[in-house]
Enzyme design. Structure first.
Site, PDB file in Angstrom:
ATOM      1  N   ARG A  56       0.813  -1.215   0.040  1.00  0.00           N
ATOM      2  CA  ARG A  56       0.025   0.043   0.142  1.00  0.00           C
ATOM      3  C   ARG A  56       0.850   1.384   0.022  1.00  0.00           C
ATOM      4  NH1 ARG A  56      -4.729  -0.998   4.503  1.00  0.00           N
ATOM      5  NH2 ARG A  56      -2.995  -1.615   5.729  1.00  0.00           N
TER       6      ARG A  56
ATOM      7  N   GLU B 209       5.282  -9.977  13.724  1.00  0.00           N
ATOM      8  CA  GLU B 209       4.853 -10.531  15.072  1.00  0.00           C
ATOM      9  C   GLU B 209       4.643 -11.814  15.134  1.00  0.00           C
ATOM     10  OE1 GLU B 209       0.601 -10.030  17.496  1.00  0.00           O
ATOM     11  OE2 GLU B 209       0.645  -9.000  15.326  1.00  0.00           O
TER      12      GLU B 209
END
Length: 181
Positions: free
Chosen positions: A65, A102
């Site tokens: 993005r 993560e």
């Protein structure tokens, strides 16, 4: 347009999607903002103005993005656009940087000839969360011989601590978020 007015305009065009991509996560969907000519234009203009003010001659967009935001901003600023991509997506010799996510790890790359040594670079992305991708991109920019002009993100998720993670990597370059969540 003031910074507060810009933030309000853009925030009104970002949709919360609960439980995406997994239960408990609220995804910030920028598709409605991108589809809105007024909001998208205001964001591109703001990014271009920041690039000019910071003396950037290239704008880096982070996959994926970040490409959507950085490419038109680079054009509007009269600067070049450089994509930082996932491993294996760019031809030719590339600098690569591994980083932790993560739940795992990833590698991003930039072409070795993307920058002229000493060139000023603005890094643009849509969201600053934990800071891992931006941190890796800053390492790539410097390894490629460029100077960091700054980092601008559309939205910062402050509760995830990305800004603190980046502090040591920024030097004197500013980190700016149009919207803080």
């Amino acid at each position: 347009m003031s910074t507060d007015d810009l933030a309000a305009l853009l925030a009104a065009r970002i949709r919360d999607v609960p439980d995406y991509p997994k239960p408990g996560v609220v995804f910030k969907d920028i598709a409605p903002l991108l589809a809105d000519a007024e909001g998208f234009g205001a964001l591109v203009d703001h990014l271009a103005e920041r690039a000019k003010a910071l003396g950037a001659t290239k704008i880096v967009g982070l996959e994926a993005r970040g490409f959507i935001l950085a490419a038109p901003a680079a054009y509007a600023a009269g600067a070049g656009f450089v994509p930082v991509r996932k491993e294996g997506k760019l031809p030719g010799a590339c600098h690569r940087q591994a980083y932790e996510l993560e739940y795992g790890s990833a590698v991003i790359e930039v072409q070795c000839d993307a920058f002229v040594p000493g060139e000023r670079v603005l890094v643009v992305d849509d969201v600053l969360a934990t800071g891992g991708t931006v941190e890796a991109s800053l390492d790539l920019v410097r390894r490629a011989g460029a100077e960091l002009a700054g980092v601008v993100v559309l939205m910062e998720l402050g509760f995830l601590g990305g800004r603190a993670r980046l502090a040591a990597h920024l030097g004197d370059a500013p980190l700016e978020a149009v919207i803080a969540v």
